[in-house]
Design a protein around this motif. Structure first.
Motif, short mmCIF file in Angstrom:
data_model
loop_
_atom_site.label_atom_id
_atom_site.label_comp_id
_atom_site.label_asym_id
_atom_site.label_seq_id
_atom_site.Cartn_x
_atom_site.Cartn_y
_atom_site.Cartn_z
N ASN A 242 -10.60 6.82 2.87
CA ASN A 242 -9.35 7.18 3.38
C ASN A 242 -8.88 7.25 4.79
O ASN A 242 -9.99 7.67 5.40
N ARG A 320 -6.54 1.32 8.28
CA ARG A 320 -7.49 1.34 6.81
C ARG A 320 -9.03 1.56 7.51
O ARG A 320 -9.24 1.14 8.57
N GLN A 329 -10.27 0.92 2.45
CA GLN A 329 -8.93 1.26 1.67
C GLN A 329 -8.34 -0.15 1.31
O GLN A 329 -8.24 -1.19 2.04
N GLU A 331 -4.95 -2.33 -0.26
CA GLU A 331 -3.64 -2.51 0.10
C GLU A 331 -2.66 -1.68 -0.86
O GLU A 331 -1.96 -1.15 -0.48
N ILE A 345 -3.92 1.56 1.92
CA ILE A 345 -3.71 1.64 3.37
C ILE A 345 -2.56 2.52 3.87
O ILE A 345 -1.28 2.44 3.26
#
Length: 353
Positions: A242, A320, A329, A331, A345
């Motif tokens: 993350n 990201r 990450q 979408e 993201i």
């Protein structure tokens, strides 16, 4: 008397039990003192006694024993920098929305923990051949949905994670005794897993030969991918890769010119290898500058990017992260009805005037 400095404050998500979100968007630096650690409790704070420093180790072991805090401190110790991240961090960003504490980005903090590797204690006790999991019981207790009696906060670890050399029974935080609200005198620290695994006010360690099925193991902290059925459920464990943007703030208005965009990135499945940023809804990406200490293998990564605004207007800013195991990450978030593990993201929108 005030020194005149302006300081950010917690966002209160609950009072009984106390739940406080740290002002993460305004905080820089890798180590947080207790004044800025987020708080996530399941019950009221426990009433500690003179026996609270005594830790019982038993169950499927050859020799059950009780160890006092002062004796625990004489055993070989380890010090590690570890972020603790609530599994519900960023729950407010799920679409469709889910019930639970509506955390934004601030159910995360980082500090330095010192303690005894759990494997050292289990070695002293001697695991029996049929040992399967290790259960950790905290002193805090209360009622919870679907259970008709008062229960402690209690969770288990599989044996391979319990025996990992960096899983600690901690007694110090940032070089001092663990603060009361964060688990004094003993707290389990489980690097790379979400914070629910790091049991506070640790009172008892029990080795079991059957799968543990307490309410915080088989009801809470479970991914339920469907709104109304339990089909496809799986346990919440490792922290997902993350990144977040700390500054500028979402929907802020900034002047034309050069701006430093700053943020954090983390992962429980490897170290952060790359963070990218986009200003055109993900059509193109550019690498940001990472500030890393590779010797701190569990620590989060601070990053920054110098943005020279092209012109007046509104801009989406997305980031990201990618870790050393190739996790990136996604979408879109992995929707689940209890709102755990959000890691889509990250996006903010700014207006340049």
């Amino acid at each position: 008397m005030s020194d005149g400095r302006v300081r950010p404050h917690f966002t209160t998500r609950g009072l009984i039990p106390e739940i406080q979100e740290t002002p993460i968007l305004f905080l820089r630096g890798s180590i947080y003192d207790e004044g800025y650690w987020f708080l996530r409790n399941h019950f009221q704070y426990p009433d500690l006694t003179s026996a609270s420093g005594n830790l019982l180790i038993g169950g499927a072991v050859s020799k059950a024993f009780v160890i006092k805090l002062e004796d625990l401190k004489r055993l070989p110790s380890q010090t590690i920098t570890v972020p603790l991240i609530c599994a519900g961090n960023q729950r407010a960003e799920f679409r469709p929305k889910v019930y639970g504490e509506q955390w934004e980005e601030g159910a995360v903090s980082q500090g330095v923990w010192t303690g005894v590797p759990l494997k050292e204690l289990l070695s002293i006790a001697g695991l029996k051949e049929d040992a399967l999991e290790v259960v950790f019981t905290g002193e805090d207790r209360g009622t919870t949905p679907n259970v008709d009696e008062v229960v402690p906060y209690e969770r288990s670890l599989p044996m391979n994670k319990a025996l990992h050399p960096d899983t600690l029974v901690a007694y110090e935080y940032n070089g001092q005794p663990i603060p009361y609200k964060h688990g004094y005198p003993l707290r389990l620290i489980v690097p790379n897993w979400y914070g629910m695994a790091s049991v506070k006010w640790l009172q008892q360690i029990t080795v079991v030969d059957q799968p543990y099925e307490g309410p915080f193991q088989t009801d809470d902290y479970v991914y339920y991918p469907h709104p109304h059925t339990d089909e496809g459920k799986s346990p919440v464990t490792t922290i997902r890769v993350n990144s977040i943007i700390q500054q500028p703030l979402d929907y802020s208005i900034i002047d034309e010119g050069a701006h430093v965009i700053v943020g954090l990135a983390w992962s429980g499945e490897g170290q952060i290898e790359e963070v990218e940023i986009s200003f055109d809804k993900g059509n193109t990406w550019e690498a940001v500058t990472l500030a890393q200490d590779r010797t701190k293998r569990f620590a989060w990564t601070e990053w920054q990017y110098i943005w020279k605004t092209p012109s007046k207007g509104t801009y989406p800013i997305q980031t990201r992260a990618k870790d050393s195991n190739g996790n990136v990450q996604p979408e879109r978030e992995y929707w689940n009805r209890k709102g755990y593990g959000y890691n889509a993201i990250h996006r903010i929108d700014v207006k340049v005037k």
